[in-house]
Every structure is written in structure tokens, then in C-alpha cells.
Design a protein around this motif. Structure first.
Motif, PDB file in Angstrom:
ATOM      1  N   GLY A   1      74.002  26.225 -37.569  1.00 22.35           N
ATOM      2  CA  GLY A   1      75.156  25.899 -38.329  1.00 22.35           C
ATOM      3  C   GLY A   1      75.363  26.786 -39.811  1.00 22.35           C
ATOM      4  O   GLY A   1      76.468  27.007 -40.257  1.00 22.35           O
ATOM      5  N   ASP A   2      74.326  27.527 -39.836  1.00 21.76           N
ATOM      6  CA  ASP A   2      73.883  28.613 -41.094  1.00 21.76           C
ATOM      7  C   ASP A   2      75.403  29.482 -40.892  1.00 21.76           C
ATOM      8  O   ASP A   2      75.659  30.134 -39.888  1.00 21.76           O
ATOM      9  N   THR A   3      75.814  29.700 -42.098  1.00 24.24           N
ATOM     10  CA  THR A   3      76.687  31.091 -42.131  1.00 24.24           C
ATOM     11  C   THR A   3      75.872  32.503 -42.785  1.00 24.24           C
ATOM     12  O   THR A   3      75.175  32.155 -43.566  1.00 24.24           O
ATOM     13  N   ILE A   4      75.840  33.508 -41.803  1.00 27.51           N
ATOM     14  CA  ILE A   4      74.969  34.518 -42.101  1.00 27.51           C
ATOM     15  C   ILE A   4      75.683  35.836 -42.075  1.00 27.51           C
ATOM     16  O   ILE A   4      76.979  35.898 -41.735  1.00 27.51           O
ATOM     17  N   ARG A   5      74.934  36.886 -42.511  1.00 27.25           N
ATOM     18  CA  ARG A   5      75.617  38.175 -42.507  1.00 27.25           C
ATOM     19  C   ARG A   5      74.617  39.174 -41.955  1.00 27.25           C
ATOM     20  O   ARG A   5      73.315  39.148 -42.138  1.00 27.25           O
ATOM     21  N   LEU A   6      74.946  39.752 -40.729  1.00 23.61           N
ATOM     22  CA  LEU A   6      74.033  40.981 -40.305  1.00 23.61           C
ATOM     23  C   LEU A   6      74.090  42.207 -40.670  1.00 23.61           C
ATOM     24  O   LEU A   6      75.309  42.801 -40.513  1.00 23.61           O
ATOM     25  N   LEU A   7      73.347  42.701 -41.302  1.00 23.14           N
ATOM     26  CA  LEU A   7      73.282  44.149 -41.916  1.00 23.14           C
ATOM     27  C   LEU A   7      72.477  45.228 -40.988  1.00 23.14           C
ATOM     28  O   LEU A   7      71.353  44.818 -40.790  1.00 23.14           O
ATOM     29  N   HIS A   8      73.336  46.197 -40.687  1.00 30.21           N
ATOM     30  CA  HIS A   8      72.637  47.212 -39.749  1.00 30.21           C
ATOM     31  C   HIS A   8      71.615  47.838 -40.586  1.00 30.21           C
ATOM     32  O   HIS A   8      71.771  48.455 -41.768  1.00 30.21           O
ATOM     33  N   SER A   9      70.392  47.783 -40.168  1.00 30.27           N
ATOM     34  CA  SER A   9      69.426  48.461 -40.706  1.00 30.27           C
ATOM     35  C   SER A   9      69.396  49.842 -40.972  1.00 30.27           C
ATOM     36  O   SER A   9      68.963  50.233 -42.215  1.00 30.27           O
ATOM     37  N   ILE A  10      69.899  50.751 -40.370  1.00 29.62           N
ATOM     38  CA  ILE A  10      69.962  52.247 -40.423  1.00 29.62           C
ATOM     39  C   ILE A  10      71.028  52.550 -41.281  1.00 29.62           C
ATOM     40  O   ILE A  10      70.987  53.462 -42.266  1.00 29.62           O
TER      41      ILE A  10
ATOM     42  N   ASP B   1      82.890  39.690 -42.508  1.00 25.68           N
ATOM     43  CA  ASP B   1      81.497  40.016 -42.315  1.00 25.68           C
ATOM     44  C   ASP B   1      80.437  38.794 -41.735  1.00 25.68           C
ATOM     45  O   ASP B   1      79.430  38.845 -41.551  1.00 25.68           O
ATOM     46  N   TYR B   2      81.217  37.583 -41.870  1.00 26.70           N
ATOM     47  CA  TYR B   2      80.314  36.451 -41.943  1.00 26.70           C
ATOM     48  C   TYR B   2      80.477  35.641 -40.546  1.00 26.70           C
ATOM     49  O   TYR B   2      81.558  35.635 -39.684  1.00 26.70           O
ATOM     50  N   TRP B   3      79.176  35.393 -40.104  1.00 27.62           N
ATOM     51  CA  TRP B   3      78.983  34.866 -38.727  1.00 27.62           C
ATOM     52  C   TRP B   3      78.343  33.228 -38.894  1.00 27.62           C
ATOM     53  O   TRP B   3      77.435  33.265 -39.525  1.00 27.62           O
ATOM     54  N   VAL B   4      78.947  32.501 -38.091  1.00 27.27           N
ATOM     55  CA  VAL B   4      78.097  31.216 -37.978  1.00 27.27           C
ATOM     56  C   VAL B   4      77.140  31.110 -36.844  1.00 27.27           C
ATOM     57  O   VAL B   4      77.526  31.375 -35.721  1.00 27.27           O
ATOM     58  N   ILE B   5      76.062  30.664 -36.812  1.00 27.42           N
ATOM     59  CA  ILE B   5      74.842  30.634 -36.042  1.00 27.42           C
ATOM     60  C   ILE B   5      75.081  29.226 -35.269  1.00 27.42           C
ATOM     61  O   ILE B   5      75.045  28.236 -35.865  1.00 27.42           O
ATOM     62  N   GLU B   6      75.269  29.203 -33.749  1.00 29.20           N
ATOM     63  CA  GLU B   6      75.401  27.887 -33.141  1.00 29.20           C
ATOM     64  C   GLU B   6      73.992  28.083 -32.288  1.00 29.20           C
ATOM     65  O   GLU B   6      73.912  28.716 -31.382  1.00 29.20           O
ATOM     66  N   VAL B   7      73.066  27.230 -32.139  1.00 30.94           N
ATOM     67  CA  VAL B   7      71.810  26.874 -31.544  1.00 30.94           C
ATOM     68  C   VAL B   7      72.603  26.228 -29.964  1.00 30.94           C
ATOM     69  O   VAL B   7      72.963  25.110 -30.130  1.00 30.94           O
TER      70      VAL B   7
END
Length: 766
Positions: free
Chosen positions: A433-442, A476-482
Motif C-alpha cells: 500500500g505504500d506510494t513510492i517513486r522509482l529512480l533510475h540509477s544511471i 512519477d508515483y506508484w502504489v505497491i500492492e503485494v
């Protein structure tokens, strides 16, 4: 009337207008003489007549002379040959076949053409390193076996054009695989016999396979094609043998050839998927056979059911088991981490020796650097690179990639608003249920989606890389669902075992990668989209954390997780299928080796198998024109001949007895449909094609050529038939000798081959 001696009769002594019975009626006394002279022969008796010797007829209905006792050495040799020709002749062709496949096989000491691929795969087997390829594993395991026989240790990298080192016995490896090509000739010979061809036609089939320069050339290197052809030939042979047992169902021989047919189609499909075309031929034959039996009311229902069960077990279940067994052995051998790991599921990789998944921290926290694996069959790693989409948003591309690369690395971040008050010293785990942001490392771009159609799948939304650490928006925001975890019910995200979905916070769509291939501007990688449909069971929206780095967290320790064989088997086959579909011609590049199916039947094109420099031993993959042209012509002729006979049958002409007509159709279907099944798919598939893709189809055209020539000469006199077939034999031998260097090796400048450039499309010489 003088006595008639049988040993001076000739086939011309009996005029066609005189019947056999009238001849007997006019020569009773002569027959009485013959009866007394040959008392050991089988005698016949008819009511009202004395016993007489039967007059033997040859295949043309003419009388034969009885064998004379040999008096000279030449006659002794001839008599021995005539008695044992059914053994001597196939042995002779087999000897020639091995000679043509082995002759000067070590002349070129460099890695040629696809030896660079299949030799390298043999190295992986010997070192037990997991690799990935688009073909099933059986043929490559046989290549590795050839390497073991040659004493190869797996240390050579098989770079194209590289000279073989002294410790790599490439000659033995080539000879081991060339033996499969050598057995094609006796198999073709035996198949022609089982198809009830005349002795002339049987020899023609053997000679065409023996002296086709393309068959010779392709068999002499470390490739899969000789094995593919071998099992294609065995499939046809076993099927024909089984057909000839149709009047004795469920006998030992019937079961033997049915089982061997199933084994053969299992093997040919485990070499290359092209083998499925031979499987389709057996399938169509079986369907027709069962349909005919269905109409035979004399067969009890229980027996008919047994026919179905026997074929299901031998022709469906058995081949599938053989195909799966090849993958099982493949997995058992390749136990070490290797270059093909990324094609497989994370759990499979965790079971390989030498991978570093045991160093993964167990649970994902904010600030963790991760790689994210799609869990759909054939899924890759979430990936991005600096290149942008050529249309749509024109932002940075986001794809799925099947190889390990630093561009697969992403950093898990909180939303910008929550990050302002974040304490960097504390560890905070990511939960359901957390809202996260995935940042491309390179590149520093954020995983992003918006109301822009995806580049290929227009019904879904584009996923791109946008902004940076400080610049961005709510897209840019995504919600994680298990979805679930294999070993725990915790709401935290664990490496390898937790299945998760990424739902776009604003649009509500789900991150998805469904094996759709991007065009060349996307490097043929997998398209990543945002799917507006919420389908929790869609595995292409399921992801897991594969690699995990976080200095604040301890390593998770050695994992004993092990994936299931059926899942790995299916996953690898989908990955093979996906990669195969990506092998499409690039319109921006010229592939001088590629050719189109239209060019194959008339051998309009050849293939340079190596560098064409003067100092290099060169090989040119080109078929014997007489073999290829006559095979193609016979296919066309058969269509018109069949149409001609069908019209005559409709008008009640009797050109054949029922048995002869059935045999004519049977052989025509084996050859004609066999050729169509192995040729037409290449005309409609989108992948890049090469000349050697035609080689299995060529075999069926060779059988058709012999069948048609046999058919048209059936009523010819022996001398005429000898002349016709002898002419074909001579042409095949002469043309082979003229082009033999193309297969055995050109160790002189290619400019000397200009006179062999019969067609302008042959690039034998520049």
C-alpha cells in the motif's frame, strides 16, 4: 516342331499382341521338355493340361531368362552382386556418404559461421554454465558430447573467424556431427524402398542426397543442421515403415515402428522447432489413417478405440516426454550461474551455484537499490537507457531487458513531499500500500506514466523516464500492492519471493510487460506499458525484487529456495518463442547472408559461410542445381499429373487399379504435403530466413523427383529406362564434380570461380 530353349528367350520374343496363355497353348511339347529339364522348380497344374514350368516375368511384364551358371571370373562377380545387391548397394552408398562428409573436413582451421554459436554453447555445457538460446537443447547437448569425445575442456570462446588452438580437436567434433549427415544417404535409400520405388528410383534418391553440395557442406561443421536433417529423415522413414504394417495392426513390428516414429518426432522437435513441421506431417497422416478406419465398419469399436489410444500414447505423449526430458537434462547439467541467467525467473537463478542472491538483504527498505523482474513467462528486467521514444512523449525509453546490465538498477524513493522530512539514518521498510517513486540509477529519471498511448500496444499507456531527483510530478508515483509471498504472510516486500504489482497513483493503471517486441529504435527489447485493466491474475503485471543492495541492511544469508521444473520449462520456452519472434529483418541494415523463401526452390541464392579473402579457405553453401531444379519441377508436374488423373477418373477412365491409385496418392501426399509443411511456414513468418531453412523441404522434393521419374518410365523398355535414369545419374555426378570445391573448401582466390557463377544472384565471385 523344334524344342524351345528357355535360356535363349528374350523379352522381345513375346510380342505384346500375343497373350501369355496363347503362347502356352501353342507350345505344350516345349513346356513338357522344360518340365523335365527343371524338375526342382515349383510346378503348376491346370485341369486338362500337363505340368509345366511357370515363366517368370520382370517388372515390365516381359519374360526373364533363367540364371545361367557363371563360367568366368567376371560372371562370378556379377552373379555375386545380383544375389547380394540389396546389401552391397546400400553399403556402397553409405561408404561414399561418409567419405564425402569426412573428406578434407579439417581443411579450414578457423571458426566458421554458426560454429561461433554452437561451439560456445558446448563450452557452457562442459563448464556447466547456464546460457540462453532460441533452440531447444538436445542438439546443443549432442554438440557438447562431441566436444567431450574430442577431449575439449570448454576453455575456448569460439569467436567467429578465430583460429582453433591446438588443444581444441575441432576435427573430431566436426566428424562426430558429420556422421549424422552421412547417415542421411542410407536413410533416404531405405525410405525409397519402403515407398515401393523401383531400383532405378531408389538409386536416384540416394544419389541426389549423396551428391547435393548443400547437404554435404552443411554437414561438415559444428552446427545443428545435420542432426535436424537426420531426425527429419528418420521420422519419414519410421512413418513409412509403420504405414507398411497397417494390415497387421498391434503386431510387434507395428508397435516398434509406431514407437520409433514417436521417438523420432520427439527428437527432431528437440533439435529445432522446425522439427514441428515433420511432426505435423505425421499428425496429418495419422488423422487421415484414423478417419479411414472410422469408415471401415468391419473394425470393432473396441479395436478402433485401441488405435486411438496407441497413437495418443506413442505420437503425442511420448514425444512430449522426450522434449521435456531434454530440458530436464539441460537444467541438471547447467547448475552454475552463467550469461543466460536473466532469461529465467529469480527463484531459478537463486538455485544456481555462483550467483550472489545470498547477499541480498531480505526485505526492501527506502533507499534500497534493486532490480525488478517481470514474473510473466519470458519476462525480463525493468530497464531504461538514455535513448528516447521517437514518437509519443519523446521521453526516455523504459523497457524490459533479458540481460544483466547496470541500466536495470532502480532506487526506491519516497514521494518528494514525504522525503523532505525523512530521517536518512533510520531504516524504513516498504510495505503493501505504500506510494513510492522509482529512480533510475544511471540516468536519474523517474519511472513515469501519462495519458499517452504506448508505442506498440496503443490500447495501453506509455511508460517513460522523466524528470530527476528534484524535478517531476505526480505521474512519477506508484502504489505497491503485494499479491502474495511464497514463504510468509508479512506485508513487507521480500527479495525473490514476494509477488508485487505497481499501480499508478493517479491513473490507476498497472505496470505491465507482455513480451511485445519494440522496433529497432527500441533495440528489440520488450515494451513496458501501463495497463488500464485491473486483472489481478495477469502474471505480466506481477513483479519481484531480484537483486537488492542496501548498506544499512544485513545480507539475507544463503537461500535454499528452488523453483519447480514445470514452471522453469514453460518459462524458458516462452522466452525462446519471444526471442525467436524478435529475429525479424532490419530494414535499416543489409544482411548479405539472409535470403527469402522465394529464392530457395530454384537455388537462386547461395551463402558465404566465412570471409572471402584470398588467403582464407572459403565455403559457399549452394545446392546441386540439377537436384534442386528437378525436385522443384517434379512438385509442379505432380500437381498437373494429379489433376489430369482426377479428370480422367471423373470420366470413368481406369488408369489405375484401386491399390495403385491409393499408392499414387499416398506417395504424392507424403512428398507434396511434406514439402509444403516445411516450406510454406517460412513464407508467412516474419523472422529473418536463410538458405539452410529450406534443407528439410528439399528432401521431400528429392523423393518427389524420383517418384515422378519412376511413374513416367514405368512402361518403358528396360534399355530405355536405363538410358533415362542413367542420364540423370550422369548429370548429378558431373554437376557435383563441377561444384565440389564449394563444399570441400576453396583454397584459392574466389576470382577463379567466375565460370561457376551460373546465375547473377550467386555471389561466388565478386
Amino acid at each position: 516342331m523344334n524344342s524351345v530353349r528357355l535360356d535363349v528367350w528374350s523379352s522381345d520374343d513375346l510380342d505384346d499382341s500375343r497373350s501369355y496363355n496363347s503362347f502356352i497353348g501353342n507350345n505344350y511339347s516345349e513346356m513338357d521338355q522344360l518340365k523335365r529339364r527343371h524338375t526342382n522348380t515349383v510346378q503348376t497344374q491346370k485341369e486338362g493340361f500337363e505340368h509345366f514350368e511357370p515363366v517368370e516375368l520382370d517388372e515390365n511384364g516381359k519374360t526373364q531368362k533363367p540364371a545361367r551358371l557363371p563360367t568366368t571370373k567376371l560372371q562370378v562377380i556379377k552373379a555375386f552382386y545380383e544375389e547380394y545387391y540389396d546389401i552391397i548397394l546400400p553399403l556402397f552408398f553409405t561408404f561414399l556418404s561418409f567419405w564425402t562428409r569426412f573428406y578434407l573436413i579439417s581443411l579450414s582451421d578457423i571458426v566458421l559461421w554458426d560454429e561461433a554459436h554452437f561451439g560456445k554453447f558446448a563450452s557452457h555445457y562442459i563448464k556447466q554454465e547456464f546460457y540462453f538460446d532460441v533452440h531447444p537443447p538436445l542438439g546443443k547437448m549432442i554438440v557438447a558430447l562431441a566436444g567431450l569425445f574430442a577431449g575439449y575442456d570448454g576453455g575456448f570462446d569460439f569467436s567467429s573467424g578465430t583460429k582453433y588452438p591446438e588443444n581444441v580437436n575441432y576435427t573430431v567434433m566436426r566428424m562426430f556431427l558429420a556422421s549424422f549427415g552421412a547417415w542421411l544417404v542410407p536413410l533416404a535409400y531405405a525410405t525409397a524402398i519402403e515407398l515401393d520405388f523401383s531400383q532405378h528410383a531408389v538409386i536416384l534418391v540416394a544419389l541426389m542426397v549423396l551428391l547435393d553440395t548443400a547437404y554435404i557442406c552443411i554437414s561438415r561443421f559444428i552446427l545443428l543442421d545435420s542432426m535436424l536433417l537426420f531426425f527429419t529423415f528418420t521420422t519419414v522413414y519410421f512413418m513409412v515403415k509403420f504405414h507398411n504394417q497397417r494390415h497387421d495392426p498391434f503386431s510387434a513390428d507395428w508397435w516398434l515402428w509406431l514407437i520409433l516414429t514417436g521417438v523420432s518426432i520427439g527428437c527432431v522437435s528437440s533439435i529445432k522447432w522446425v522439427g514441428l513441421f515433420a511432426t505435423a506431417l505425421v499428425g496429418l497422416y495419422t488423422i487421415e489413417d484414423l478417419w479411414d478406419k472410422f469408415g471401415d465398419l468391419s473394425i470393432p469399436k473396441s479395436i478402433y478405440l485401441k488405435h486411438w489410444i496407441a497413437r495418443i500414447i506413442c505420437l503425442i505423449i511420448l514425444p512430449i516426454l522426450i522434449y521435456m526430458l531434454s530440458f530436464s537434462i539441460h537444467f541438471l547439467i547447467l547448475v552454475n550461474s552463467g550469461p543466460g541467467d536473466a532469461q529465467m525467473s529469480s527463484l531459478f537463478q537463486a538455485g544456481l551455484h555462483g550467483n550472489d542472491f545470498s547477499e541480498n538483504p531480505l526485505e526492501v527498505a527506502y533507499g534500497s537499490k534493486v532490480t525488478i523482474k517481470n514474473m510473466g513467462y519470458g519476462g525480463g528486467l525493468l530497464h531504461s537507457h538514455v535513448q528516447t521514444y521517437p514518437e509519443g512523449s519523446e521521453q526516455q525509453q523504459v523497457t524490459c531487458y533479458h540481460h544483466k546490465d547496470s541500466n536495470n538498477d532502480w532506487i526506491v524513493k519516497k514521494p518528494r513531499e514525504a522525503q523532505k522530512n525523512d530521517n536518512d539514518t533510520e531504516v524504513e521498510f516498504v510495505v503493501h500500500g505504500d506510494t513510492i517513486r522509482l529512480l533510475h540509477s544511471i540516468t536519474g529519471r523517474n519511472l513515469h506514466s501519462h495519458q499517452v498511448p504506448a508505442p506498440v500496444t496503443k490500447s495501453q499507456l506509455e511508460v517513460s523516464g522523466y524528470g530527476n531527483e528534484t524535478l517531476g510530478d505526480v505521474n512519477d508515483y506508484w502504489v505497491i500492492e503485494v499479491v502474495d509471498d511464497m514463504y510468509t504472510k508479512s506485508n513487507r516486500i521480500r527479495s525473490l519471493t514476494t509477488r508485487i504489482r505497481f499501480r499508478h497513483n493517479l491513473l490507476g493503471c498497472y505496470l505491465r510487460a507482455a513480451n511485445t517486441i519494440l522496433p529497432q529504435w527500441g533495440f528489440k527489447q520488450i515494451e513496458v506499458t501501463c495497463d488500464k485493466n485491473n486483472n489481478p491474475g495477469d502474471s505480466f503485471t506481477h513483479w519481484n525484487i531480484e537483486r537488492h543492495w542496501n548498506d544499512k541492511l544485513p545480507s539475507g544469508g544463503k537461500s535454499y529456495y528452488k523453483s519447480k521444473f514445470l514452471h522453469d520449462f514453460w518459462h524458458l520456452n516462452v522466452a525462446m518463442y519471444t526471442t525467436n519472434n524478435a529475429l525479424v529483418p532490419d530494414p535499416d541494415k543489409e544482411d548479405i547472408l539472409a535470403s527469402t523463401p522465394r529464392q530457395w526452390p530454384l537455388v537462386e541464392v547461395g551463402l558465404r559461410m566465412c570471409s572471402w579473402a584470398d588467403e582464407v579457405v572459403k565455403f559457399y553453401l549452394l545446392g546441386n542445381p540439377i537436384v534442386w531444379w528437378s525436385g522443384t519441377a517434379s512438385l509442379v508436374i505432380f500437381v498437373f499429373v494429379l489433376l489430369y488423373y482426377l479428370i480422367r477418373r471423373q470420366r470413368k477412365y481406369k488408369d489405375f487399379s484401386p491399390a495403385q491409385w491409393d499408392h499414387f496418392l499416398y506417395v504424392g501426399k507424403v512428398c507434396g504435403i511434406g514439402w509444403l509443411l516445411h516450406y510454406l511456414p517460412f513464407c508467412i513468418m516474419g523472422r529473418v530466413t536463410y538458405l539452410h531453412h529450406y534443407f528439410p523441404a528439399l528432401y521431400f522434393s528429392i523423393l518427389m523427383a524420383a517418384f515422378m521419374l519412376d511413374h513416367f518410365t514405368v512402361s518403358c523398355k528396360p534399355k530405355t529406362k536405363n538410358i533415362i535414369f542413367g542420364t540423370f545419374y550422369s548429370l548429378i555426378i558431373i554437376v557435383f564434380w563441377y561444384f565440389k570445391d564449394l563444399a570441400f573448401g576453396i583454397n584459392y582466390p574466389a576470382s577463379e570461380l567466375k565460370n561457376r557463377k551460373w546465375l547473377s544472384t550467386w555471389n561466388i565471385a565478386d
